[in-house]
Design a protein around this motif. Sequence first.
Motif, short mmCIF file in Angstrom:
data_model
loop_
_atom_site.label_atom_id
_atom_site.label_comp_id
_atom_site.label_asym_id
_atom_site.label_seq_id
_atom_site.Cartn_x
_atom_site.Cartn_y
_atom_site.Cartn_z
N ARG A 18 0.81 -1.22 0.00
CA ARG A 18 0.00 0.00 0.00
C ARG A 18 0.85 1.27 0.00
O ARG A 18 0.71 2.11 0.89
N LEU A 32 -9.91 -4.29 -1.27
CA LEU A 32 -9.22 -3.06 -1.67
C LEU A 32 -10.17 -2.08 -2.35
O LEU A 32 -9.93 -0.87 -2.35
N SER A 94 -1.90 1.60 -3.90
CA SER A 94 -1.66 0.17 -3.72
C SER A 94 -1.11 -0.48 -4.99
O SER A 94 -1.63 -0.24 -6.08
#
Length: 159
Positions: A18, A32, A94
């Motif tokens: 991340r 996510l 990410s």
Amino acid sequence: MKQVGETLDLSFEVKVVRGAGAAPEVMRFGDLVTGPTVVSVYMRNNTGSCDKQNAALVADLAAIRERGYAVIAVSRDTAGSHERYATKLGIDYSLVSDPEDLFGQAADAIVEKKMYGRTFTGPLRSAWVLDGTGKVLAVIDKVDAKAHGAQVLSALDGI
């Protein structure tokens, strides 16, 4: 290839870094995607076009976030490679390690490629704009590496 309005099955597990300085985590891809998200697919860290693609996202990240979207970049690289890559390019989004092309399979975007006289299959260099449930809001199926951030912003403005 999945189209606008279809929903991707994002229930598969991946390793995620991340942003710069973050340690890898194992999690479901769908975890996510908690809201509007841009998923940018590229092949490999530390290669010319892929570096340009990510640098363009980094350059336009603030504007993408101002529109309310998170950014995730997906490649076949290992989580360890992503750790170093995030630091090298100053990536604050990410990076997903997807060596089995699970996102490409979910998007039905595995294509035949040719390089150096060799034919193989891999994920389409593309970007997917998703809502928080994995529903496709827009697709960029021909990424211009140098102008990728601008392409994403244009797609977001068209939603």
